[in-house]
Motif scaffolding. Structure first.
Motif, PDB file in Angstrom:
ATOM      1  N   GLY A  49       0.800  -1.353   0.046  1.00  0.00           N
ATOM      2  CA  GLY A  49      -0.079   0.153   0.075  1.00  0.00           C
ATOM      3  C   GLY A  49       0.736   1.263  -0.096  1.00  0.00           C
ATOM      4  O   GLY A  49       0.426   2.269  -0.211  1.00  0.00           O
ATOM      5  N   GLY A  50       2.077   1.299   0.368  1.00  0.00           N
ATOM      6  CA  GLY A  50       3.027   2.285   0.363  1.00  0.00           C
ATOM      7  C   GLY A  50       3.564   2.724   1.661  1.00  0.00           C
ATOM      8  O   GLY A  50       4.467   3.784   1.708  1.00  0.00           O
ATOM      9  N   GLY A 434       0.257  -1.483   9.451  1.00  0.00           N
ATOM     10  CA  GLY A 434      -0.307  -0.097   9.193  1.00  0.00           C
ATOM     11  C   GLY A 434       0.434   0.971   9.405  1.00  0.00           C
ATOM     12  O   GLY A 434       1.297   0.882  10.429  1.00  0.00           O
ATOM     13  N   ASP A 435       0.401   2.261   8.592  1.00  0.00           N
ATOM     14  CA  ASP A 435       1.234   3.244   8.608  1.00  0.00           C
ATOM     15  C   ASP A 435       0.324   4.548   8.704  1.00  0.00           C
ATOM     16  O   ASP A 435      -0.703   4.569   7.996  1.00  0.00           O
ATOM     17  CB  ASP A 435       2.572   3.218   7.681  1.00  0.00           C
ATOM     18  CG  ASP A 435       3.091   2.049   7.880  1.00  0.00           C
ATOM     19  OD1 ASP A 435       4.144   2.112   8.334  1.00  0.00           O
ATOM     20  OD2 ASP A 435       2.927   1.089   7.374  1.00  0.00           O
ATOM     21  N   MET A 454      -2.242   0.476   4.669  1.00  0.00           N
ATOM     22  CA  MET A 454      -2.521  -0.775   5.384  1.00  0.00           C
ATOM     23  C   MET A 454      -2.196  -1.730   4.495  1.00  0.00           C
ATOM     24  O   MET A 454      -2.282  -1.676   3.036  1.00  0.00           O
ATOM     25  CB  MET A 454      -3.983  -1.027   5.691  1.00  0.00           C
ATOM     26  CG  MET A 454      -4.472  -0.020   6.721  1.00  0.00           C
ATOM     27  SD  MET A 454      -6.321  -0.395   6.842  1.00  0.00           S
ATOM     28  CE  MET A 454      -7.151   0.081   5.425  1.00  0.00           C
ATOM     29  N   GLY A 455      -1.319  -2.955   4.803  1.00  0.00           N
ATOM     30  CA  GLY A 455      -1.103  -4.014   4.106  1.00  0.00           C
ATOM     31  C   GLY A 455      -0.983  -5.249   4.691  1.00  0.00           C
ATOM     32  O   GLY A 455      -0.864  -5.264   5.909  1.00  0.00           O
ATOM     33  N   ARG A 471      -4.210   2.512   0.277  1.00  0.00           N
ATOM     34  CA  ARG A 471      -3.949   3.679   0.724  1.00  0.00           C
ATOM     35  C   ARG A 471      -5.321   4.465   0.864  1.00  0.00           C
ATOM     36  O   ARG A 471      -5.996   4.382  -0.019  1.00  0.00           O
ATOM     37  CB  ARG A 471      -3.007   4.727   0.050  1.00  0.00           C
ATOM     38  CG  ARG A 471      -2.602   5.993   0.569  1.00  0.00           C
ATOM     39  CD  ARG A 471      -1.757   7.001  -0.528  1.00  0.00           C
ATOM     40  NE  ARG A 471      -2.656   7.318  -1.551  1.00  0.00           N
ATOM     41  CZ  ARG A 471      -2.117   7.872  -2.682  1.00  0.00           C
ATOM     42  NH1 ARG A 471      -1.035   8.330  -2.417  1.00  0.00           N
ATOM     43  NH2 ARG A 471      -3.066   8.166  -3.849  1.00  0.00           N
ATOM     44  N   ILE A 472      -5.481   5.171   2.035  1.00  0.00           N
ATOM     45  CA  ILE A 472      -6.746   6.030   2.207  1.00  0.00           C
ATOM     46  C   ILE A 472      -6.479   7.477   2.557  1.00  0.00           C
ATOM     47  O   ILE A 472      -5.492   7.610   3.335  1.00  0.00           O
ATOM     48  CB  ILE A 472      -7.635   5.486   3.192  1.00  0.00           C
ATOM     49  CG1 ILE A 472      -7.939   4.068   3.121  1.00  0.00           C
ATOM     50  CG2 ILE A 472      -8.749   6.024   3.535  1.00  0.00           C
ATOM     51  CD1 ILE A 472      -8.482   3.176   4.126  1.00  0.00           C
TER      52      ILE A 472
END
Length: 523
Positions: A49-50, A434-435, A454-455, A471-472
């Motif tokens: 997700g980055g 999660g970041d 999140m991943g 990504r949100i």
């Protein structure tokens, strides 16, 4: 009491999972992100997700969280890698084939020419607005970026770990107000709003980074469970390509109790290299014909115009789980079961631009109008370098023509400093991460807003990882990421791709791709 029994007494089996879920939910509820580049373009980071403040290890953690250099998930002494390439591409345009998609991507690193502008007819306008301004967004934000790791090396020692890497990266970011295309105001609370803002930023770096990490034994002794506080630092030398930062605010608001609109305008432009020369030529001739920028090439865009210094710093709190005793075995075995909580600050530093620098600006103005400017653009702003001048001048008088003076002295800008926080829960072949990130300055790489990543990773076989993430961000089209690879004891190869998402789920619009050449491991 043995260490494992003591750990289970302090941390019941389900508590680490519960802690991870709480932190992840907290990140989700505080996100209000805008356009923001992901932390790293490596295949593993992109597939998750980055994010990666807690996940990323090896030499790649130099650029995300150097504390993780100390964490090993393989039994090796030296890691060597080369030619990792990753890119993200976001555009207001829709592409109907791979060839057109590639043309659009390369356009982001090639100078705009007036003859290349994309028309927008009335039949397409409604579809274009729906595609780019979902849920009555007032701006459409896009970022295209790329990253190339020319070389990376990581040495994992028993007391300290070291890494060295050479990479280049760029980012092209822009956001366009809705009312260049839509004649109707957006209803926001108790007022109507017209937004004709146009911001465009481009920046590129060449970086030589060296870092190290070690366990902070003083803090380790304060906690009874099997855990480590790990710190890491990574100073770097930086050379920068051409720089462009043009920010034009043009908004009209009318509250319900008011008869007229209150218009606010503000403008500032900083540039170096070819951007400076284009700005000067534009002031002399604001209506150039075809071929106006044909003297400039992609090489001019990435030619060095400035130099700087930077540093990345990080902290990771590593708790091993169950029978994982790696933290008490002098870092001689790989960590396989753990909960990690990480915090890092990246890109602390500055760049000074000396090659033909220029600065234009005018102070904020406020005026009262009976009606806002409702003229519509018949062209689409697609974010090509130099396009800012021609697009604005086609729709109104470009604000640079209202500035009487300019400054051509050297100027310095901060690096795209950002705060990253992440958690990782790892049990053998399964990982959840999660970041969130917060940029400290508005720049080509990020903005001063939160973004959430999140991943998850699962290994059906030990050497075949499968990864997915998302990504949100507020007022930002999301994406879904997928990836995998082959990871043996002596080498790895991974890849990842991203698909743009809508409220209904993933689309077939490719928005990112990352490929890594083989990473070698020496036991």
């Amino acid at each position: 009491m043995c260490p494992d029994s003591l750990y289970r007494a302090l941390f019941p089996a389900r508590r680490p999972s519960f802690l991870f879920i709480l932190l992840l939910i907290s990140a989700l509820f505080i996100h209000t992100g805008e356009a923001h580049a992901q932390m790293n373009h490596s295949p593993v980071n992109m597939a998750l997700g980055g994010g990666g403040a807690a996940y990323t290890t090896g030499y790649e953690s130099l650029f995300i969280n150097p504390a993780n250099l100390y964490i090993r998930e393989k039994d090796y002494k030296i890691q060597i890698a080369s030619a990792m390439f990753g890119t993200r591409f976001s555009s207001p345009l829709r592409y109907n084939g791979n060839g057109n998609y590639l043309d659009g991507y390369f356009d982001q690193t090639d100078f705009f020419d007036p003859s290349d502008s994309v028309p927008l007819n009335e039949q397409e306008r409604e579809s274009f607005i729906a595609h780019n301004y979902q849920d009555h967004f007032t701006r459409s934000q896009h970022i295209s970026s790329g990253e190339l790791h020319l070389f990376g090396a990581h040495w994992a020692g028993t007391k300290r770990s070291y890494a060295l890497s050479l990479r280049s990266r760029y980012s092209n970011r822009y956001d366009v107000g809705r009312n260049y295309y839509d004649p109707l105001p957006v209803r926001a609370g108790n007022h109507d709003e017209y937004d004709r803002t146009l911001n465009h930023q481009f920046q590129s770096f060449y970086e030589l980074s060296f870092g190290y990490a070690e366990s902070f034994t003083f803090l380790n002794g304060l906690f009874p469970q099997l855990s480590q506080f790990i710190i890491g630092v990574a100073p770097k030398l930086i050379a920068s390509g051409a720089y462009f930062d043009a920010e034009y605010t043009n908004k009209s608001l009318r509250k319900d109790e008011q008869l007229n609109y209150q218009n606010t305008r503000e403008f500032q432009l900083q540039g170096s290299g070819p951007f400076s020369e284009i700005a000067r030529q534009f002031r002399l001739n604001p209506d150039p014909g075809p071929g106006a920028t044909s003297t400039y090439s992609r090489n001019d865009l990435f030619s060095i115009t400035g130099y700087g210094l930077g540093i990345d710093v990080g902290l990771t709190y590593l708790i091993t789980l169950g029978d994982d005793l790696s933290v008490v075995q002098d870092h001689e075995t790989a960590t396989r079961k753990s909960l990690r909580v990480s915090l890092s600050v990246t890109d602390i530093g500055f760049v000074t631009y000396k090659d033909d620098p220029v600065v234009y600006s005018f102070d904020k103005t406020r005026e009262e109008d009976e009606f806002p400017d409702e003229s519509l653009s018949d062209r689409i702003f697609a974010g090509r370098p130099g396009e800012h001048f021609f697009f604005l001048n086609q729709n109104q008088k470009h604000p640079i023509l209202e500035t009487e003076e300019f400054n051509d002295e050297n100027f310095s800008v901060l690096l795209p400093t950002a705060l990253h926080a992440g958690v990782l829960f790892q049990i053998n072949r399964i990982k959840f991460t999660g970041d969130f990130s917060l940029g400290f300055t508005n720049n080509a790489f990020n903005t001063t807003r939160f973004i959430t990543y999140m991943g998850a990773e699962i290994r059906i076989l030990p050497y075949l990882p499968i990864r997915a993430g998302t990504r949100i961000g507020h007022q930002l089209p999301g994406y879904y990421s997928f990836g995998g690879g082959f990871e043996s004891h002596y080498f790895d190869i991974n890849l990842a791709f991203q698909l743009r998402s809508k409220s209904s789920g993933p689309t077939n619009e490719l928005s990112g791709l990352s490929v890594a050449a083989i990473k070698f491991y020496i036991p």
